[in-house]
Design a protein around this motif. Structure first.
Motif, PDB file in Angstrom:
ATOM      1  N   VAL A  31       0.835  -1.201   0.000  1.00  0.00           N
ATOM      2  CA  VAL A  31       0.000   0.000   0.000  1.00  0.00           C
ATOM      3  C   VAL A  31       0.874   1.257   0.000  1.00  0.00           C
ATOM      4  O   VAL A  31       0.595   2.213  -0.726  1.00  0.00           O
ATOM      5  CB  VAL A  31      -0.973   0.001   1.198  1.00  0.00           C
ATOM      6  CG1 VAL A  31      -1.648   1.352   1.369  1.00  0.00           C
ATOM      7  CG2 VAL A  31      -2.014  -1.101   1.035  1.00  0.00           C
ATOM      8  N   SER A  46      -5.755   5.022   0.658  1.00  0.00           N
ATOM      9  CA  SER A  46      -6.426   3.859   1.250  1.00  0.00           C
ATOM     10  C   SER A  46      -7.918   3.851   0.929  1.00  0.00           C
ATOM     11  O   SER A  46      -8.504   2.790   0.709  1.00  0.00           O
ATOM     12  CB  SER A  46      -6.213   3.827   2.761  1.00  0.00           C
ATOM     13  OG  SER A  46      -4.849   3.565   3.042  1.00  0.00           O
ATOM     14  N   ARG A  50      -9.935   0.925  -0.992  1.00  0.00           N
ATOM     15  CA  ARG A  50     -11.158   0.286  -0.483  1.00  0.00           C
ATOM     16  C   ARG A  50     -12.231   0.234  -1.569  1.00  0.00           C
ATOM     17  O   ARG A  50     -12.950  -0.757  -1.693  1.00  0.00           O
ATOM     18  CB  ARG A  50     -11.673   1.017   0.755  1.00  0.00           C
ATOM     19  CG  ARG A  50     -10.952   0.605   2.019  1.00  0.00           C
ATOM     20  CD  ARG A  50     -11.671   1.053   3.285  1.00  0.00           C
ATOM     21  NE  ARG A  50     -11.768   2.500   3.420  1.00  0.00           N
ATOM     22  CZ  ARG A  50     -10.819   3.280   3.913  1.00  0.00           C
ATOM     23  NH1 ARG A  50      -9.674   2.762   4.312  1.00  0.00           N
ATOM     24  NH2 ARG A  50     -10.997   4.579   4.016  1.00  0.00           N
ATOM     25  N   GLN A  60      -6.683  -7.120  -1.258  1.00  0.00           N
ATOM     26  CA  GLN A  60      -5.673  -6.673  -0.297  1.00  0.00           C
ATOM     27  C   GLN A  60      -5.406  -7.813   0.670  1.00  0.00           C
ATOM     28  O   GLN A  60      -6.324  -8.503   1.096  1.00  0.00           O
ATOM     29  CB  GLN A  60      -6.144  -5.433   0.460  1.00  0.00           C
ATOM     30  CG  GLN A  60      -6.253  -4.207  -0.440  1.00  0.00           C
ATOM     31  CD  GLN A  60      -6.547  -2.959   0.358  1.00  0.00           C
ATOM     32  OE1 GLN A  60      -5.752  -2.564   1.199  1.00  0.00           O
ATOM     33  NE2 GLN A  60      -7.681  -2.341   0.089  1.00  0.00           N
TER      34      GLN A  60
END
Length: 111
Positions: A31, A46, A50, A60
């Motif tokens: 990430v 992030s 998502r 992930q």
């Protein structure tokens, strides 16, 4: 359950998310490595991740202390099949596609 076509197209509508997908074409990435080229916070990246995960476009996975992102190319199959149906407009006329999409998305659902 597979993500809906609307969810996939919504996820890839954002240029940042498309850039992330292009990066993941090369290889799995942590990430923090995904976030590096973007001028935004890790939290903002992030959120994009998502959305991509929710659309089934990436996966992930925690490996120790690091979260890795992996492209799920099959998730784009449904969108690809839908887009290929426009192959009848050879060469593709973007204005025709835009008019179709306007009709499709502006049509009032029967209540």
């Amino acid at each position: 359950m597979t993500p809906s076509l609307d969810t996939v197209f919504s996820a890839i509508a954002d240029p940042t998310r498309r850039a992330i997908l292009a990066m993941l074409l090369e290889d799995d990435m942590a990430v923090t490595d995904v976030a590096e080229p973007f001028e935004m916070s890790l939290a903002a990246v992030s959120k994009h991740l998502r959305v991509l995960t929710g659309a089934g476009l990436i996966q992930q996975e925690r490996r120790g202390r690091v979260t890795w992102c992996k492209l799920q190319p099959d998730a784009l199959r449904q969108a690809s099949v839908w887009m290929q149906s426009f192959g009848q407009f050879e060469p593709m006329d973007i204005e025709v596609l835009e008019r179709f999409l306007e009709r499709e998305f502006n049509a009032a659902p029967d209540s």
